[in-house]
Design an enzyme around this catalytic site. Sequence first.
Site, PDB file in Angstrom:
ATOM      1  N   THR A  84      31.087  36.395  34.890  1.00 44.52           N
ATOM      2  CA  THR A  84      30.336  36.779  33.691  1.00 44.52           C
ATOM      3  C   THR A  84      29.627  35.599  33.039  1.00 44.52           C
ATOM      4  OG1 THR A  84      32.352  36.489  32.382  1.00 44.52           O
ATOM      5  CG2 THR A  84      31.891  38.714  33.182  1.00 44.52           C
ATOM      6  N   GLY A 132      25.936  36.355  27.589  1.00 44.03           N
ATOM      7  CA  GLY A 132      25.363  36.312  26.240  1.00 44.03           C
ATOM      8  C   GLY A 132      23.899  35.909  26.256  1.00 44.03           C
TER       9      GLY A 132
END
Length: 268
Positions: free
Chosen positions: A204, A208
């Site tokens: 991941t 963001g």
Amino acid sequence: MKTALTIAGSDSSGGAGIQADIKTMTANGVYAMSAITALTAQNTTGVQGIFEVTPEFLGMQIDSVFTDIRPDAVKIGMVSSVGLIEMIADKLKHYEAQNVVVDPVMVATSGSRLISEDAISVLKARLLPMATLLTPNIPETEVLAGREVKTAKDMIEAAAFISENYHCAVLCKGGHQLNDANDLLYRDGSYRWFNGKRINNPNTHGTGCTLSSAIASGLAKGMTLDDAVENAKEYISGALAAMLDLGAGSGPMNHAFDIHSRFAEEEK
């Protein structure tokens, strides 16, 4: 073609920062430009070094972009020092920048602070009130709201506090074991949940950066804020679901999962 500018740090391993932003903006159909706040030596296992640019040189980069190819949206990522934050705020005000998405990178996934208290104060005073949208994660929401966020109700109350104090919309991102994949958009006294599907992918790195850049791309193309958020969540789900597996740590997503071109085909 619509245009977008990312003002952020460079990630030498390509998964986060301006590299993720440029890949995301390209995949979302806008022309991407960058103003680099810092060079980092980093990979999927961590950050090995940071070399900040001077505020003056950052200002020159922003001038170069705005005076020639004006961006339809601006995404702001990692900015860790007072001088850089003040320079960005001065330039965005001078050029009356539109569609400003701020990803307030303050706390690493590990929980360690990435920005000084002085810089947080300047960020709150100068940059946040200029934002169209803020995209904090749970630890960043706690810093901005000055309170703990443990439940969905806490998310709503914290987002309301941030939105009303800084006069901008807030997308409070679920995660950190709270409302994973479900994000809360709060603005003008009302809120909406955007429910995502939980994708079991440990890689991941750069999520963001990618989400905020995808939202900025949507705004640049003239989408409403709700549509830009929905579109960005769909894009990031696809990038995660592609299950790219690179590096020894938390690896990057496949930003190009939906690009089908004869130039992108692997040699048989």
